[in-house]
Design an enzyme around this catalytic site. Structure first.
Site, short mmCIF file in Angstrom:
data_model
loop_
_atom_site.label_atom_id
_atom_site.label_comp_id
_atom_site.label_asym_id
_atom_site.label_seq_id
_atom_site.Cartn_x
_atom_site.Cartn_y
_atom_site.Cartn_z
N ASP A 150 35.82 26.73 42.56
CA ASP A 150 36.61 27.21 43.84
C ASP A 150 37.29 26.46 44.60
O ASP A 150 38.00 26.80 45.50
CB ASP A 150 35.54 28.09 44.53
CG ASP A 150 35.62 29.75 43.97
OD1 ASP A 150 36.61 30.12 43.79
OD2 ASP A 150 34.38 30.19 44.21
N GLN B 155 30.47 34.63 43.60
CA GLN B 155 31.46 35.65 44.16
C GLN B 155 31.09 35.79 45.67
O GLN B 155 30.29 36.19 46.00
CB GLN B 155 31.76 36.86 43.35
CG GLN B 155 32.70 37.80 43.82
CD GLN B 155 34.22 37.37 43.74
OE1 GLN B 155 34.47 36.44 42.77
NE2 GLN B 155 35.12 37.87 44.37
N LYS C 267 37.74 37.84 36.15
CA LYS C 267 37.58 36.42 35.88
C LYS C 267 36.84 36.16 34.29
O LYS C 267 37.37 35.22 33.81
CB LYS C 267 36.79 35.94 37.03
CG LYS C 267 37.73 35.64 38.36
CD LYS C 267 36.74 35.42 39.42
CE LYS C 267 37.80 35.46 40.69
NZ LYS C 267 36.88 35.30 41.97
N1 GUN Z 1 35.99 36.36 47.00
C1 GUN Z 1 37.19 36.66 47.31
N2 GUN Z 1 37.86 35.75 46.72
C2 GUN Z 1 37.18 34.65 46.23
C3 GUN Z 1 37.23 33.51 45.57
O1 GUN Z 1 38.43 33.13 45.31
N3 GUN Z 1 36.20 32.83 45.08
C4 GUN Z 1 35.04 33.58 45.32
N4 GUN Z 1 33.91 32.64 44.97
N5 GUN Z 1 34.79 34.69 46.02
C5 GUN Z 1 35.89 35.17 46.49
#
Ligand code: GUN
Length: 284
Positions: free
Chosen positions: A118, A95, A51
């Site tokens: 998100d 995350q 990311k």
């Molecule tokens: N953990 C696995 N996928 C995601 C996601 O799309 N966003 C976040 N914040 N954590 C994750």
């Protein structure tokens, strides 16, 4: 047809980069995504790194905070409040999963919905249900983009979503319904015979259960569109999806590979959501 999410995400990033550069030139500041990584889960570290690299590639500012696995819920809450109050931060991504002593729910609820790129905050999900302006969770948004950009029309089709997680399966079902598909959700309490019959009737099948090769190729209807959200690492190190790819590919008219299908689309839509957050912040 192989639904190549990697290639599509690359194509989309050309216009995203242009739009981001125009935003930055006009407002004198680049969109900024804050990423928060708590603990030392190796998979989470890989995802967050991807990311942050996408931020750098597309002209976004990446503000990254790493905290130890021993972080308390109050400490993480204090950080979320700080990021909420920081006008230079447009999007916040904490995350998941978080260490056991921290409730995902408490942290997500504390986030400013205007920075919830998100799309996990209850206000975001509520707005999605009601088709209001909102942040759509990145993975299901990426799934829909992949379907649409591949020229597949959902209207009138039978769509089946396997999995009902609040971050993927549930919003994917809502989006497919909003695209005028007739939607059925299969989940862990669906009886075995019903599961196979429902999956076998799907024109569009979206699988998000996080279990390797959960859906067998033989269950799939000839000509179905198969979207595999799963990324599972086998003991031998291979990455595989939730669908038995080789046998499914023989029957499907279109199918996503793993890796290189949905994964890159998720990151692409995270960037799109962050630009949206920055635009909303300057012109609410
Ligand atoms: N953990 C696995 N996928 C995601 C996601 O799309 N966003 C976040 N914040 N954590 C994750």
């Amino acid at each position: 047809m192989i639904l190549d999410g990697k290639a599509l995400a690359k194509r989309l990033s050309v216009s995203l980069r242009e739009e981001t550069a125009a935003f930055t030139a006009k407002h004198g500041l680049a969109p900024c995504l804050a990423t928060v990584l708590v603990g030392d889960d190796p998979a989470s570290a890989v995802y967050v790194k991807a990311k942050r690299k996408a931020c750098a590639r597309n002209g976004f500012i990446s503000k990254h905070i790493e905290l130890p696995a021993s972080t308390t819920q109050d400490e993480l809450l204090a950080l979320v409040h700080e990021l909420n109050d920081d006008a230079a931060v447009h999007g916040i991504l904490v995350q998941l999963p978080l260490p056991d002593q921290i409730s995902d729910r408490v942290i997500i609820d504390a986030m400013d919905p205007a920075k919830d790129v998100d799309g996990f905050h209850p206000e975001s999900i509520g707005a999605l249900v009601l088709k209001r302006h909102c942040f759509v969770p990145c993975t299901p948004k990426g799934v829909m983009k992949l379907i649409e950009e591949s020229g597949i029309d959902c209207s009138g089709k039978q769509a089946v979503v396997v999995g009902r997680s609040p971050n993927v399966g549930l919003p994917a079902a809502l989006l497919l319904m909003q695209a005028n598909a007739t939607v059925t959700i299969v989940h862990s309490r669906t009886p075995e015979d019903v599961k196979k019959a429902v999956i076998g009737a799907a024109d569009i099948l979206v699988v998000a259960v996080g279990r390797p090769h959960f859906v067998k190729g033989a269950w799939i209807k000839e000509g179905a569109v198969v979207i595999d959200v799963g990324i599972n690492r086998l003991d031998d190190g291979r990455l595989v999806g939730d669908v038995e790819y080789d046998t499914a590919a023989e029957r499907a008219s279109a199918i996503t590979p793993v890796p290189g299908g949905v994964g890159p689309m998720t990151i692409s839509q995270l960037m799109a959501n962050t630009l949206q957050a920055a635009r909303d912040a300057v012109a609410p």
